[in-house]
Design a protein around this motif. Structure first.
Motif, PDB file in Angstrom:
ATOM      1  N   GLY A  58     -60.848  75.666  64.194  1.00  0.00           N
ATOM      2  CA  GLY A  58     -59.700  75.281  65.005  1.00  0.00           C
ATOM      3  C   GLY A  58     -58.428  75.209  64.181  1.00  0.00           C
ATOM      4  N   GLU A  59     -57.731  74.080  64.269  1.00  0.00           N
ATOM      5  CA  GLU A  59     -56.452  73.917  63.583  1.00  0.00           C
ATOM      6  C   GLU A  59     -56.550  72.911  62.433  1.00  0.00           C
ATOM      7  OE1 GLU A  59     -53.442  72.943  66.396  1.00  0.00           O
ATOM      8  OE2 GLU A  59     -53.533  74.897  67.410  1.00  0.00           O
ATOM      9  N   GLU A  60     -57.710  72.851  61.787  1.00  0.00           N
ATOM     10  CA  GLU A  60     -57.886  71.855  60.728  1.00  0.00           C
ATOM     11  C   GLU A  60     -57.091  72.163  59.471  1.00  0.00           C
ATOM     12  OE1 GLU A  60     -61.666  71.458  58.759  1.00  0.00           O
ATOM     13  OE2 GLU A  60     -62.205  73.536  59.155  1.00  0.00           O
ATOM     14  N   VAL A  61     -56.590  73.391  59.336  1.00  0.00           N
ATOM     15  CA  VAL A  61     -55.810  73.764  58.160  1.00  0.00           C
ATOM     16  C   VAL A  61     -54.351  73.974  58.543  1.00  0.00           C
ATOM     17  CG1 VAL A  61     -55.429  75.559  56.432  1.00  0.00           C
ATOM     18  CG2 VAL A  61     -57.732  74.764  56.903  1.00  0.00           C
ATOM     19  N   ALA A  62     -53.475  73.275  57.886  1.00  0.00           N
ATOM     20  CA  ALA A  62     -52.017  73.456  58.011  1.00  0.00           C
ATOM     21  C   ALA A  62     -51.529  73.415  59.448  1.00  0.00           C
ATOM     22  CB  ALA A  62     -51.592  74.758  57.346  1.00  0.00           C
ATOM     23  N   GLY A  63     -52.157  72.597  60.257  1.00  0.00           N
ATOM     24  CA  GLY A  63     -51.721  72.450  61.635  1.00  0.00           C
ATOM     25  C   GLY A  63     -51.855  73.710  62.465  1.00  0.00           C
ATOM     26  N   VAL A 127     -43.652  70.051  53.893  1.00  0.00           N
ATOM     27  CA  VAL A 127     -42.591  70.354  52.932  1.00  0.00           C
ATOM     28  C   VAL A 127     -42.266  71.840  53.007  1.00  0.00           C
ATOM     29  CG1 VAL A 127     -41.818  70.179  50.554  1.00  0.00           C
ATOM     30  CG2 VAL A 127     -43.503  68.548  51.429  1.00  0.00           C
ATOM     31  N   TYR A 128     -41.079  72.170  53.467  1.00  0.00           N
ATOM     32  CA  TYR A 128     -40.633  73.560  53.547  1.00  0.00           C
ATOM     33  C   TYR A 128     -39.995  73.941  52.221  1.00  0.00           C
ATOM     34  CZ  TYR A 128     -41.492  73.352  58.552  1.00  0.00           C
ATOM     35  OH  TYR A 128     -42.100  73.233  59.777  1.00  0.00           O
ATOM     36  N   VAL A 129     -40.447  75.051  51.639  1.00  0.00           N
ATOM     37  CA  VAL A 129     -40.006  75.450  50.300  1.00  0.00           C
ATOM     38  C   VAL A 129     -39.634  76.920  50.283  1.00  0.00           C
ATOM     39  CG1 VAL A 129     -41.647  73.792  49.320  1.00  0.00           C
ATOM     40  CG2 VAL A 129     -42.271  76.211  49.432  1.00  0.00           C
ATOM     41  N   SER A 130     -38.943  77.314  49.225  1.00  0.00           N
ATOM     42  CA  SER A 130     -38.844  78.721  48.846  1.00  0.00           C
ATOM     43  C   SER A 130     -39.467  78.828  47.467  1.00  0.00           C
ATOM     44  CB  SER A 130     -37.388  79.208  48.833  1.00  0.00           C
ATOM     45  OG  SER A 130     -36.647  78.564  47.818  1.00  0.00           O
ATOM     46  N   LEU A 131     -40.149  79.925  47.202  1.00  0.00           N
ATOM     47  CA  LEU A 131     -40.911  80.053  45.969  1.00  0.00           C
ATOM     48  C   LEU A 131     -40.020  80.184  44.743  1.00  0.00           C
ATOM     49  CD1 LEU A 131     -43.846  82.339  47.161  1.00  0.00           C
ATOM     50  CD2 LEU A 131     -43.674  79.844  47.168  1.00  0.00           C
ATOM     51  N   SER A 132     -38.721  80.422  44.946  1.00  0.00           N
ATOM     52  CA  SER A 132     -37.784  80.491  43.822  1.00  0.00           C
ATOM     53  C   SER A 132     -37.097  79.162  43.561  1.00  0.00           C
ATOM     54  CB  SER A 132     -36.723  81.566  44.094  1.00  0.00           C
ATOM     55  OG  SER A 132     -35.958  81.228  45.236  1.00  0.00           O
ATOM     56  N   CYS A 133     -37.411  78.150  44.351  1.00  0.00           N
ATOM     57  CA  CYS A 133     -36.755  76.836  44.232  1.00  0.00           C
ATOM     58  C   CYS A 133     -37.400  76.031  43.112  1.00  0.00           C
ATOM     59  CB  CYS A 133     -36.866  76.088  45.557  1.00  0.00           C
ATOM     60  SG  CYS A 133     -36.353  74.364  45.470  1.00  0.00           S
ATOM     61  N   HIS A 134     -36.604  75.639  42.121  1.00  0.00           N
ATOM     62  CA  HIS A 134     -37.145  74.863  41.017  1.00  0.00           C
ATOM     63  C   HIS A 134     -37.208  73.372  41.327  1.00  0.00           C
ATOM     64  CE1 HIS A 134     -32.804  74.663  40.490  1.00  0.00           C
ATOM     65  NE2 HIS A 134     -32.959  73.610  39.712  1.00  0.00           N
ATOM     66  N   ASN A 135     -36.589  72.945  42.428  1.00  0.00           N
ATOM     67  CA  ASN A 135     -36.667  71.548  42.834  1.00  0.00           C
ATOM     68  C   ASN A 135     -37.846  71.261  43.759  1.00  0.00           C
ATOM     69  OD1 ASN A 135     -34.383  70.503  41.486  1.00  0.00           O
ATOM     70  ND2 ASN A 135     -33.030  71.362  43.026  1.00  0.00           N
ATOM     71  N   VAL A 156     -48.657  69.243  53.564  1.00  0.00           N
ATOM     72  CA  VAL A 156     -48.639  70.676  53.863  1.00  0.00           C
ATOM     73  C   VAL A 156     -47.417  71.307  53.202  1.00  0.00           C
ATOM     74  CG1 VAL A 156     -48.735  72.450  55.660  1.00  0.00           C
ATOM     75  CG2 VAL A 156     -49.647  70.161  56.122  1.00  0.00           C
ATOM     76  N   MET A 157     -47.648  72.239  52.274  1.00  0.00           N
ATOM     77  CA  MET A 157     -46.566  73.058  51.730  1.00  0.00           C
ATOM     78  C   MET A 157     -46.389  74.258  52.643  1.00  0.00           C
ATOM     79  SD  MET A 157     -46.383  75.782  48.678  1.00  0.00           S
ATOM     80  CE  MET A 157     -46.729  77.008  49.962  1.00  0.00           C
ATOM     81  N   ILE A 158     -45.158  74.543  53.050  1.00  0.00           N
ATOM     82  CA  ILE A 158     -44.878  75.665  53.945  1.00  0.00           C
ATOM     83  C   ILE A 158     -43.857  76.575  53.284  1.00  0.00           C
ATOM     84  CG2 ILE A 158     -44.096  76.350  56.251  1.00  0.00           C
ATOM     85  CD1 ILE A 158     -44.720  73.353  57.056  1.00  0.00           C
ATOM     86  N   ASP A 159     -44.276  77.784  52.943  1.00  0.00           N
ATOM     87  CA  ASP A 159     -43.365  78.774  52.365  1.00  0.00           C
ATOM     88  C   ASP A 159     -42.486  79.325  53.477  1.00  0.00           C
ATOM     89  OD1 ASP A 159     -42.107  80.823  50.993  1.00  0.00           O
ATOM     90  OD2 ASP A 159     -43.831  82.177  51.134  1.00  0.00           O
ATOM     91  N   GLY A 160     -41.196  79.046  53.400  1.00  0.00           N
ATOM     92  CA  GLY A 160     -40.291  79.465  54.468  1.00  0.00           C
ATOM     93  C   GLY A 160     -40.294  80.957  54.716  1.00  0.00           C
TER      94      GLY A 160
END
Length: 526
Positions: A58-63, A127-135, A156-160
């Motif tokens: 089902g939706e047990e991973v990352a919503g 947490v919405y991120v970009s993979l080039s973000c150092h913060n 949950v890390m979410i690559d934008g």
């Protein structure tokens, strides 16, 4: 997916797994899912029999997001999730998650671990991120640690870039952007104690009680950047009881990527330099009070009397001498629309937020080194960059100007005053500027505005305590002495010319030596 060197490093890290872990996968038919599946298999191989895989139910991973996977212990419900590819700056977050979920202890103070384990309310972080973000990794790793230690926490890390429709729907135009239980929690770099302070309602009271027991310092340093760190080291080496109180250790250097003018170090990055500073300070007997904001300085009426620093949580610290090293922050334009659209098209960090504007038009305000470097970086990502400079010529180094002018998708506008940032109520859609020579108004349609116009000192809280110039900088003499007895200042918050890391360090050392000289000249009874 990973090169041989990275595979070897991964295998070495996974030798530290404290127990078996399980990767729960949720894929689709996309190319990114194929890459993620390949990464998962490489983790399994590197795990040497301690890593297994199963498909999500089902939706047990990352919503329910796909492609995604979660890291858990066999038989337990997943709590640490990655939606998209955790590569780039987030590869370190992945490795730490694998280790910590297995039971490998995080490098966190014992009292912080106990604080995490005591959280008894459901906390679902996205947490919405970009993979080039150092913060971004700081935030991802913090909430992952919380989830690994406490079953009430989901992370949950979410690559934008992997979920552009979701990013667009939520109007996310700055990273990291954090949602908690479906509501916006915060934007920008946050460290674990900061996050805990916001979700733990008792944290402030405990902090206040703990700080009240500190007693009087010989030297108290306010600010944890290069100047503050140098001052702490020099003061501690003199055998003085030294404390350093900082809103964020490392200060603005934490937001700096390329550093290529720090003498004897050909090139480094801000977070790496700060890690070295913190390690050096901790080698001495220095009381580091991080994540504490100073709000008032009560200066002594005469030399030899005690100075007091009040903190935002209500605590008060006292010292025989104080060194102010609060640094500076990005200067704002101060035009209509800037505050209204901050995080919704108005940005200050091209490295972090640039990828969110891929294929779009943006502007960079400022023609100094920072502005020109930002325009060069963004030109490789976005459709077009308009650089706007108030003066009649760019102020950046010649080598940077040559590079900028060689780029086909950059327009340079000089002698221009930005007058307004426009938007549709949800996000930025244009910028307006005035030609300073003709007075003519121009409107540029775009999706983002990156402000790079210098710094403003963090000295507002010192109103009435020490003399400041019209720019807000603390007035000091050649010995870093301020207008108040026993109070010294160093670095970017002062009138010292040329705001550079290496200069701030030298000024911090000088301030500590001056404070030491002040203390030894006090009457013995004092």
């Amino acid at each position: 997916m990973l090169d041989q060197e990275t595979k070897g490093a991964l295998a070495q890290y996974l030798e530290r797994l404290a127990g078996p872990i399980e990767l729960v996968t949720a894929f689709d038919d996309s190319e990114r899912a194929r890459q993620l599946a390949e990464l998962v298999q490489e983790i399994v191989v590197a795990g040497g029999g301690k890593v297994t895989v199963r498909e999500a139910v089902g939706e047990e991973v990352a919503g329910g997001r796909r492609p995604a996977f979660a890291v858990t212990r066999p038989g337990e419900a997943p709590r640490v999730h990655f939606a998209g590819l955790p590569l780039g700056h987030e590869f370190g977050s992945l490795i730490l998650a694998l280790l910590q979920v297995s039971g490998y202890p995080p490098k966190v103070e014992p009292d912080v671990i106990e604080q995490i384990k005591s959280l008894d309310s459901p906390l679902h972080f996205e947490v919405y991120v970009s993979l080039s973000c150092h913060n971004c990794p700081e935030v991802v790793q913090s909430v992952n640690t919380m989830a690994a230690l406490n079953p009430n926490v989901q992370a949950v890390m979410i690559d934008g870039a992997s979920f552009p429709a979701e990013v667009e729907a939520k109007q996310i135009m700055a990273v990291p952007t954090v949602y908690l239980n479906g509501e916006l929690f915060g934007q920008g770099r946050m460290e674990l104690p900061e996050i805990l302070a916001k979700v733990d309602t008792q944290a402030e009271a405990r902090d206040r009680a703990r700080l009240a027991q500190k007693g009087e310092f010989d030297i108290l340093i306010v600010g944890g950047g290069p100047a503050g760190a140098a001052a702490a080291i020099y003061a501690a080496r003199k055998g003085l009881r030294t404390g350093i109180v900082a809103e964020r250790f490392g200060g603005q250097v934490m937001d700096t990527l390329a550093i290529e003018n720090f003498i004897s170090v050909k090139e480094t990055e801000g977070p790496k330099l700060v890690a070295g500073l913190e390690e050096h300070v901790k080698a001495y007997d220095v009381d580091i009070m991080n994540h504490q904001r100073a709000v008032r300085l009560d200066v002594p009426a005469e030399a030899g009397k005690t100075a007091k620093v009040a903190l935002a949580n209500g605590a008060e610290l006292s010292a025989k001498a104080v060194i102010l090293a609060t640094g500076a922050r990005w200067r704002e334009l101060g035009v209509p629309g800037e505050k209204e659209y901050r995080g919704r098209g108005v940005a200050y960090c091209p490295h972090c937020d640039g990828p969110l504007f891929k294929g779009k038009k943006v502007a960079v305000i400022g023609g100094g080194n920072s502005g020109v470097e930002a325009a060069i970086d963004l030109a490789g990502i976005v459709e077009h960059v308009t650089l706007i400079e108030f003066a009649d010529a760019l102020r950046a180094d010649a080598v940077l100007q040559r590079k900028l002018r060689s780029l086909p998708n950059v327009t340079i506008v000089t002698n221009a005053q930005t007058t307004e940032i426009l938007g549709d109520g949800a996000k930025v859609n244009a910028l307006r500027y005035r030609d300073r020579a003709t007075g003519e108004e121009h409107t540029v349609e775009l999706a983002g505005v990156f402000v790079q116009i210098g710094l403003v000192p963090n000295t507002d809280w010192l109103e009435g305590a020490v003399a400041r110039n019209r720019f807000g900088e603390i007035e000091i003499d050649a010995r870093c002495t301020t207008s108040a007895p026993g109070v010294f200042a160093a670095g970017d918050c002062t009138t010292v010319p040329y705001k550079q890391i290496i200069i701030a360090m030298g000024e911090g050392a000088k301030a500590a030596l001056s404070a030491f000289d002040y203390l030894i000249r006090l009457a013995p009874a004092q």
